[in-house]
Design a protein around this motif. Structure first.
Motif, PDB file in Angstrom:
ATOM      1  N   ARG A 284       0.844  -1.190   0.000  1.00  8.65           N
ATOM      2  CA  ARG A 284       0.000   0.000   0.000  1.00  8.65           C
ATOM      3  C   ARG A 284       0.882   1.244   0.000  1.00  8.65           C
ATOM      4  N   PHE A 285       0.578   2.173  -0.924  1.00  8.98           N
ATOM      5  CA  PHE A 285       1.268   3.451  -0.995  1.00  8.98           C
ATOM      6  C   PHE A 285       0.256   4.551  -0.688  1.00  8.98           C
ATOM      7  N   ASP A 286       0.305   5.040   0.553  1.00  4.29           N
ATOM      8  CA  ASP A 286      -0.639   6.061   1.029  1.00  4.29           C
ATOM      9  C   ASP A 286       0.059   7.411   1.086  1.00  4.29           C
ATOM     10  N   SER A 287      -0.648   8.464   0.707  1.00  2.89           N
ATOM     11  CA  SER A 287      -0.046   9.805   0.702  1.00  2.89           C
ATOM     12  C   SER A 287      -0.598  10.672   1.820  1.00  2.89           C
ATOM     13  N   ASP A 288       0.299  11.474   2.393  1.00  5.30           N
ATOM     14  CA  ASP A 288      -0.067  12.507   3.362  1.00  5.30           C
ATOM     15  C   ASP A 288       0.329  13.822   2.700  1.00  5.30           C
ATOM     16  N   LEU A 289      -0.674  14.662   2.320  1.00  4.06           N
ATOM     17  CA  LEU A 289      -0.432  15.832   1.483  1.00  4.06           C
ATOM     18  C   LEU A 289      -0.729  17.125   2.221  1.00  4.06           C
ATOM     19  N   SER A 290      -0.026  18.196   1.820  1.00  7.46           N
ATOM     20  CA  SER A 290      -0.342  19.513   2.364  1.00  7.46           C
ATOM     21  C   SER A 290      -1.693  19.971   1.809  1.00  7.46           C
ATOM     22  N   ALA A 291      -2.284  20.972   2.457  1.00  9.12           N
ATOM     23  CA  ALA A 291      -3.649  21.406   2.152  1.00  9.12           C
ATOM     24  C   ALA A 291      -3.847  21.665   0.660  1.00  9.12           C
ATOM     25  N   GLY A 292      -4.891  21.075   0.116  1.00  9.94           N
ATOM     26  CA  GLY A 292      -5.265  21.312  -1.273  1.00  9.94           C
ATOM     27  C   GLY A 292      -4.520  20.476  -2.286  1.00  9.94           C
ATOM     28  N   GLY A 293      -3.565  19.687  -1.817  1.00 12.61           N
ATOM     29  CA  GLY A 293      -2.753  18.914  -2.746  1.00 12.61           C
ATOM     30  C   GLY A 293      -3.441  17.653  -3.231  1.00 12.61           C
ATOM     31  N   SER A 294      -3.006  17.197  -4.391  1.00 13.24           N
ATOM     32  CA  SER A 294      -3.509  15.945  -4.969  1.00 13.24           C
ATOM     33  C   SER A 294      -2.423  15.413  -5.896  1.00 13.24           C
ATOM     34  N   VAL A 295      -2.144  14.127  -5.795  1.00 17.09           N
ATOM     35  CA  VAL A 295      -1.107  13.525  -6.626  1.00 17.09           C
ATOM     36  C   VAL A 295      -1.619  12.230  -7.239  1.00 17.09           C
ATOM     37  N   LYS A 296      -0.929  11.810  -8.284  1.00 15.49           N
ATOM     38  CA  LYS A 296      -1.197  10.490  -8.862  1.00 15.49           C
ATOM     39  C   LYS A 296      -0.018   9.596  -8.498  1.00 15.49           C
ATOM     40  N   ILE A 297      -0.356   8.439  -7.936  1.00 10.80           N
ATOM     41  CA  ILE A 297       0.669   7.464  -7.565  1.00 10.80           C
ATOM     42  C   ILE A 297       0.627   6.334  -8.586  1.00 10.80           C
TER      43      ILE A 297
END
Length: 543
Positions: free
Chosen positions: A289-302
């Motif tokens: 599992r690759f889970d992301s913790d992002l700063s406010a408003g962020g969105s990424v593609k893994i």
């Protein structure tokens, strides 16, 4: 003319000699003054006499040189020598004479004054290279090195500003057709971004070309392009629609890093189309599992790709994927919607363990979609129970699969299933709701025993759905009564089935059933309500 000059000088010297005889005895300074006056007067008189007597004098013949060559002949010879290679220029001597003397050639050279005049004219026609003039070509300034400047022999990279390592470039577009060019060498392989910030109304074309100036790709106002490490490129900022000031921001990808063995990786998405890449070797086979913790408003593609770059799977902000032990993968964190800082937490499955013979297994569910797997070989055939004891709020899915990984049955928190003795199964404890600690209790059935001789059995119900089985052959045909003695609160189901396992009759705690002499039956004592100790008495009912 030279002959007449000598005649006049001789006459003058004769007169002067006579006068000297007359001046003997006079003071020296008077003699000096008189000599000067006589000399000047003789010179003027000589020139005057020559000019007036010239029409009456015979013509003077051409003077002959010491080797018999006239001055006219010398001029013609000089013309020939200018068009022919002089002996000795190619280290070859004329007529094989190794002691060649160039004196004769020096004598045939024209008058020195005329020669110097010719050289002066040649110097005026040819440019001086003490200070090299500048030549402009395609908006580039290059130094003239004496070679004709042509499109073919000017390197496209010559004299272009080098912006290697620079993240921002500024400039102005003033005229239609203007192209401002910069060269740079890429530091890493990856996706680069060229974004423009333009003054009001401006529009430019951004072009990336190779070292030979061939276009690779271009875009209006911005450009995303894959570049190779250590290659030199040309960036052109070109007029498109009106003059403008520009700022070009260059987004450079991160160097590919190896994160094998890490459980997290952090970075920042700073430009559109950015794609940070990390090399990862899976330590064990299983579900990651690759889970992301992002700063406010962020969105990424893994995205997970193979080592060859081919995409295997991708998802927004998080990804679950099965990986194979020892294989190398590429983890991609790509821009999706705005700049942001990120931390990617890598959930690594536990290595599959063999728990054959164990009654308990414990572990922790730490990440979404985690599936801890255990290899289990059933000791006997029968009904098995997999019960869980979970930390507060926890919930898991229990799954039994064949050795090939195909699921046979699953359920939430607990599972009852028939297994065959000697076969190997995969027990999976899977994330369902939230992380939690777990303990799985394995209920193993007892082996089937024959109780025909005893007519009595005792045992213990320890787990839900437990079924203890016994073989019994009826000594006579008739009605048999099976009565139980249980611990307080205990309740069991008593069942009679055929030898093939098909149920004939059952009842709670006590059972009456007709049996045939000589036939073998399957007597089962089954969990009904809570664990308990039990005794079962088998008696013929003669009433």
């Amino acid at each position: 003319m030279v002959g007449w000059g000598i005649l006049f000088i001789a006459i003058f010297l004769a007169i002067f000699g006579a006068m000297v005889q007359m001046w003997k005895g006079l003071p020296k300074w008077i003699v000096a003054v008189c000599a000067t006056i006589v000399s000047l007067s003789g010179s003027v008189a000589g020139s005057y006499l020559y000019e007036n007597l010239k029409p009456f004098l015979p013509p003077i013949s051409n003077t002959t040189s010491s080797d018999g060559m006239t001055k006219q002949d010398m001029g013609e010879s000089n013309d020939i020598m200018q068009n022919e290679e002089l002996p000795g220029q190619n280290n070859e001597l004329p007529d094989g004479n190794s002691d060649f003397d160039n004196t004769n050639f020096e004598e045939t050279i024209p008058d020195t004054a005329e020669n110097e005049s010719t050289e002066s004219e040649d110097r005026q026609e040819s440019p001086s290279y003490d200070t090299e003039p500048e030549t402009t070509y395609s908006n580039e300034t290059v130094l003239n090195t004496g070679v004709e400047v042509t499109k073919e022999n000017i390197s496209p990279l010559y004299n272009i500003e080098d912006i290697t390592g620079v993240s921002t470039v500024t400039g102005k577009i003033k005229n239609e057709g203007q192209k401002n060019r910069y060269k740079f060498t890429s530091g890493v392989n990856g996706v680069y971004r060229f974004d423009s910030d333009l003054s009001a109304g401006g529009s430019v074309k951004i072009r990336i070309s190779g070292e030979s100036d061939e276009t690779i790709d271009s875009g209006t106002n911005n450009l995303t392009i894959y570049l190779e490490k250590n290659k030199t490129y040309i960036m052109s900022v070109e007029y498109r629609n009106g003059p403008c000031d520009y700022i070009i921001k260059i987004g450079v990808p991160n160097e590919l890093a190896d994160v094998t063995g890490s459980t997290s990786v952090s970075g920042s998405i700073t430009y559109q189309d950015q794609n940070d890449q990390y090399r990862y070797v899976a330590p064990v086979s299983g579900r990651y599992r690759f889970d992301s913790d992002l700063s406010a408003g962020g969105s990424v593609k893994i995205r997970i790709s193979g080592e060859n770059g081919n995409s295997l799977s991708s998802n927004t902000n998080a990804l679950t994927i099965d990986l194979e032990a020892g294989k190398t993968y590429i983890l991609n964190i790509a821009y999706r919607n705005g700049s942001c800082d990120y931390t990617i937490n890598i959930g690594v499955p536990v290595a599959i363990a063999d728990i054959s013979g164990a009654n308990v297994v414990a572990g922790s569910i730490r990440y979404q979609d985690q599936g801890d797997r255990y290899r289990y070989t059933a000791p006997i055939s029968g009904i098995y129970r997999f019960d869980t004891d979970l930390s507060a709020g926890g919930s898991v899915k229990i799954r039994i699969s064949g050795e090939n990984g195909n699921s046979l049955s699953s359920s939430t928190n607990a599972l009852t299933i028939n297994l065959e003795a000697g076969k190997t199964y995969i027990l999976s404890v899977e994330y369902r709701d939230v992380p939690c600690d777990y303990t799985v209790n394995i209920g193993v059935p007892i082996a089937v025993t024959d109780i025909t001789e005893e007519g009595y059995i005792s045992g213990c119900i320890r787990y839900r759905d437990q079924t203890d089985r016994y073989l019994y052959t009826a000594p006579d045909t008739g009605t048999y009564r099976l009565s139980t003695d249980l611990d307080a609160g205990g309740k069991v189901k008593v069942r009679i089935g055929g030898e093939n396992g098909n149920s004939i009759k059952y009842a709670i705690n006590d059972l009456s059933v007709n049996l045939e002499e000589g036939k073998t039956y399957m007597l089962s004592v089954e969990y009904e309500n809570g664990p308990c100790f039990y005794e079962v008495f088998i008696e013929e009912d003669y009433d």
